[in-house]
Design a protein around this motif. Structure first.
Motif, PDB file in Angstrom:
ATOM      1  N   LEU A  70       0.860  -1.175   0.000  1.00  0.00           N
ATOM      2  CA  LEU A  70       0.000   0.000   0.000  1.00  0.00           C
ATOM      3  C   LEU A  70       0.899   1.229   0.000  1.00  0.00           C
ATOM      4  N   VAL A  71       0.923   1.948  -1.125  1.00  0.00           N
ATOM      5  CA  VAL A  71       1.754   3.141  -1.245  1.00  0.00           C
ATOM      6  C   VAL A  71       0.881   4.346  -0.905  1.00  0.00           C
ATOM      7  N   LEU A  72       1.248   5.071   0.150  1.00  0.00           N
ATOM      8  CA  LEU A  72       0.458   6.211   0.595  1.00  0.00           C
ATOM      9  C   LEU A  72       0.699   7.397  -0.339  1.00  0.00           C
ATOM     10  N   ARG A  73      -0.389   8.014  -0.810  1.00  0.00           N
ATOM     11  CA  ARG A  73      -0.299   9.126  -1.763  1.00  0.00           C
ATOM     12  C   ARG A  73      -1.095  10.329  -1.253  1.00  0.00           C
ATOM     13  N   ASN A  74      -0.665  11.518  -1.686  1.00  0.00           N
ATOM     14  CA  ASN A  74      -1.383  12.757  -1.380  1.00  0.00           C
ATOM     15  C   ASN A  74      -1.200  13.699  -2.565  1.00  0.00           C
ATOM     16  N   ASN A  75      -2.270  14.315  -3.036  1.00  0.00           N
ATOM     17  CA  ASN A  75      -2.191  15.119  -4.271  1.00  0.00           C
ATOM     18  C   ASN A  75      -2.313  16.625  -4.036  1.00  0.00           C
ATOM     19  N   ARG A  76      -1.993  17.088  -2.823  1.00  0.00           N
ATOM     20  CA  ARG A  76      -2.078  18.529  -2.544  1.00  0.00           C
ATOM     21  C   ARG A  76      -1.103  19.324  -3.404  1.00  0.00           C
ATOM     22  N   THR A  77      -1.483  20.557  -3.675  1.00  0.00           N
ATOM     23  CA  THR A  77      -0.590  21.513  -4.329  1.00  0.00           C
ATOM     24  C   THR A  77      -0.484  22.750  -3.436  1.00  0.00           C
ATOM     25  N   ASN A  78       0.538  23.550  -3.664  1.00  0.00           N
ATOM     26  CA  ASN A  78       0.638  24.847  -3.005  1.00  0.00           C
ATOM     27  C   ASN A  78       1.385  25.800  -3.928  1.00  0.00           C
ATOM     28  N   GLU A  79       1.625  27.002  -3.461  1.00  0.00           N
ATOM     29  CA  GLU A  79       2.254  28.018  -4.311  1.00  0.00           C
ATOM     30  C   GLU A  79       3.667  27.603  -4.720  1.00  0.00           C
ATOM     31  N   GLU A  80       4.389  26.973  -3.814  1.00  0.00           N
ATOM     32  CA  GLU A  80       5.758  26.550  -4.114  1.00  0.00           C
ATOM     33  C   GLU A  80       5.775  25.383  -5.089  1.00  0.00           C
ATOM     34  N   HIS A  81       4.796  24.490  -4.963  1.00  0.00           N
ATOM     35  CA  HIS A  81       4.736  23.290  -5.804  1.00  0.00           C
ATOM     36  C   HIS A  81       3.356  23.201  -6.467  1.00  0.00           C
ATOM     37  N   PRO A  82       3.105  24.013  -7.495  1.00  0.00           N
ATOM     38  CA  PRO A  82       1.775  24.054  -8.120  1.00  0.00           C
ATOM     39  C   PRO A  82       1.381  22.759  -8.829  1.00  0.00           C
ATOM     40  N   LEU A  83       2.357  21.917  -9.177  1.00  0.00           N
ATOM     41  CA  LEU A  83       2.043  20.642  -9.815  1.00  0.00           C
ATOM     42  C   LEU A  83       1.854  19.520  -8.799  1.00  0.00           C
ATOM     43  N   GLY A  84       2.154  19.799  -7.546  1.00  0.00           N
ATOM     44  CA  GLY A  84       1.984  18.791  -6.507  1.00  0.00           C
ATOM     45  C   GLY A  84       3.101  18.855  -5.487  1.00  0.00           C
ATOM     46  N   ILE A  85       2.718  18.889  -4.204  1.00  0.00           N
ATOM     47  CA  ILE A  85       3.716  18.884  -3.136  1.00  0.00           C
ATOM     48  C   ILE A  85       4.475  17.562  -3.135  1.00  0.00           C
ATOM     49  N   PHE A  86       3.745  16.456  -3.408  1.00  0.00           N
ATOM     50  CA  PHE A  86       4.347  15.124  -3.445  1.00  0.00           C
ATOM     51  C   PHE A  86       4.397  14.638  -4.898  1.00  0.00           C
ATOM     52  N   HIS A  87       5.083  15.430  -5.689  1.00  0.00           N
ATOM     53  CA  HIS A  87       5.213  15.267  -7.140  1.00  0.00           C
ATOM     54  C   HIS A  87       6.665  15.651  -7.452  1.00  0.00           C
ATOM     55  N   PRO A  88       7.233  15.215  -8.579  1.00  0.00           N
ATOM     56  CA  PRO A  88       8.589  15.670  -8.908  1.00  0.00           C
ATOM     57  C   PRO A  88       8.695  17.187  -8.792  1.00  0.00           C
ATOM     58  N   HIS A  89       9.673  17.649  -8.039  1.00  0.00           N
ATOM     59  CA  HIS A  89       9.821  19.087  -7.833  1.00  0.00           C
ATOM     60  C   HIS A  89      10.491  19.745  -9.032  1.00  0.00           C
ATOM     61  N   ALA A  90      10.399  21.054  -9.097  1.00  0.00           N
ATOM     62  CA  ALA A  90      10.762  21.803 -10.307  1.00  0.00           C
ATOM     63  C   ALA A  90      12.188  21.554 -10.763  1.00  0.00           C
TER      64      ALA A  90
END
Length: 511
Positions: free
Chosen positions: A377-397
């Motif tokens: 079970l891989v825990l995932r979260n799809n939130r975004t914020n101003e610093e990471h508009p594509l996803g906080i838990f997504h490949p960073h810029a």
């Protein structure tokens, strides 16, 4: 004439690959002649082996089909643009393939021998019928990179051809198409001829796999990323949803096909990484790096003491469940899902909801290992914020120059599917760090400068390619670390312990 030789050789190859029997050869030949608008057939003498297309056996049929398609273009039988050629190619191979009912019956008979005999039959059929695009797949760049978590698989995806200018122009000027098939995964695609802007599927077949009273359909991916890369899709066109039924379906499938794994993409945007509009899973006969990963540590779920629980030593946050009975894992997985969907820890940017919008979900993967049911079970979260508009838990810029796309099921398990542009771009990176004339893309410049400094004393023309490949693997590792909800630093480890405590004690850690 050469065209007759090509037709006959394709018919012969079809028999050799057991797509057809000897009694079918004249019938199939006549079907091909009709497609090619030929009303006669003549060979001065039988074909010899020396006249055969001189390529690897697995690629003979694709080579012959390409030549027949080229003939059709030259003689104005079809238009010379990508989709037209794809449709004609699929129609050619459809002449060799039985109807779905017959293929399903053979699959069922093979299954009586063994589950692997059944899948071996269908996988071979899917390759030999040119549904699986083996010639294109061979263009992919593949290699492995060692890391502290084991070897990661790296693939630069070159198999999907780019659309030609004629195709693009036609699509731009074409009227809006109908909604049939409903989507690219629907069962309506089986045998569908295709059209402008929609994939040809004349040579597409599916295996009926009933699961708990519902019809599911097994097919292979036309562009397999790993051995026997299969898709299991629902008969009903409905949105993907991770639920108790997901865990049950995954385990029911691997119970019936214990040599395969089966997993599901997450059911939320950003972390879903796939088509979310049709419920489906992906599996195959392949040991992914994550499946080989060991445990960081074990823990106990008080409510499910019969289930072995552990945290996997992996860049992302993975809970592994093992048990002798599948119902035990289904219950435990469903319990963890429910707890995770409503769990928040602001100290590590994990929030379950923004107003009524959910952010937490799970990517589950099932297998049978050493005689036990196993589920990650891989825990995932799809939130975004101003610093990471594509996803906080997504490949960073800072790693987008290598990988910007969503991290789905395949990447989660340790196989990078990287964009085709990198084939040429990485060559320019190599030239840059060797201080040779180059056309380096600006977005690679910071990384290339870093590599040039880091390896200044050891760079040679002989080792530069291996160095760059290895560094791409390290970036993919960074991508997975970015996607982890609980990082592997002290703060993240403490946060993960808090969640495990929450599972057992309904504990909520406040800021």
């Amino acid at each position: 004439m050469r065209i007759y030789e090509l037709v006959q050789q394709l018919v012969n190859e079809g028999e050799k690959r057991q797509l057809i029997k000897k009694e079918d050869k004249i019938y199939v030949r006549n079907q091909l002649l009709a497609l090619l608008q030929l009303d006669t057939f003549s060979l001065e003498q039988p074909l010899t082996d020396s006249q055969a297309v001189n390529v690897m056996d697995e690629l003979v049929i694709p080579e012959l089909v390409e030549q027949l398609v080229e003939y059709a273009c030259q003689h104005n039988i079809i238009e010379d643009f990508f989709d037209s050629k794809e449709i004609f190619s699929a129609k050619i191979m459809n002449c060799f393939i039985a109807r779905p009912s017959e293929i399903n019956e053979i699959f069922r008979q093979k299954y009586k021998e063994s589950p692997s005999a059944a899948t071996n039959y269908f996988y071979s059929l899917s390759k030999n019928s040119n549904y699986i695009q083996m010639k294109r797949i061979r263009k992919n760049i593949k290699y492995k990179v060692p890391t502290e978590f084991g070897e990661l698989d790296i693939t630069v995806n070159l198999s999907k051809p780019e659309k030609d200018p004629k195709q693009i122009e036609k699509e731009k000027n074409s009227p809006k198409q109908s909604g049939y098939p409903t989507c690219v995964l629907c069962v309506e695609n089986e045998g569908y001829a295709g059209r402008l802007g929609y994939a040809a599927r004349s040579n597409h077949r599916m295996i009926r796999i009933p699961l708990k009273g519902e019809n599911w359909f097994l097919q292979y991916s036309p562009y397999v990323y790993y051995n026997e890369h299969c898709i299991l899709l629902s008969e009903n066109h409905r949105n993907m949803q991770i639920s108790r039924e997901t865990f049950r379906n995954l385990l029911l499938f691997v119970e019936r096909f214990p040599h395969y794994f089966l997993g599901s993409n997450a059911d939320l945007p950003i972390v879903g990484g796939s088509i979310l509009s049709h419920d489906h899973y992906q599996g195959g006969c392949y040991d992914f790096p994550m499946a080989k990963a060991t445990s960081d540590y074990s823990f106990t779920l008080n409510r499910y003491s019969e289930v072995e629980c552990s945290i996997v030593k992996w860049p992302m946050t993975v809970i592994r469940l093992r048990a002798n009975q599948k119902e035990e894992i289904i219950d435990a997985a469903n319990y963890i899902l429910g707890k995770w969907k409503n769990y928040s820890d602001e100290q590590v940017n994990v929030l379950a909801f923004t107003n009524d919008t959910p952010h937490n979900t799970i990517t589950p993967i099932a297998r049978i290992k050493n005689g036990k049911y196993e589920m990650d079970l891989v825990l995932r979260n799809n939130r975004t914020n101003e610093e990471h508009p594509l996803g906080i838990f997504h490949p960073h810029a800072d790693v987008h120059h290598i990988k910007k796309e969503n991290i789905g099921l395949i990447e989660v398990m340790g196989l990078a599917v990287l964009p085709a542009r990198l084939k040429e771009e990485l060559v320019e990176v190599e030239k840059y760090i060797l201080e040779q004339p180059n056309k380096l893309k600006e977005y690679h410049l910071p990384w290339a400068e870093k590599l040039k400094l880091q390896y200044a004393s050891q760079l040679t023309e002989q080792n530069v390619s291996d160095i760059v490949k290895d560094e791409v693997g390290k970036i993919f590792l960074r991508v997975l670390l970015d996607a982890s909800v609980f990082k592997r630093d002290a703060k993240g480890k403490q946060a993960l312990q808090a969640f495990i405590h929450h599972l057992n004690n309904n504990y909520y850690r406040k800021k």
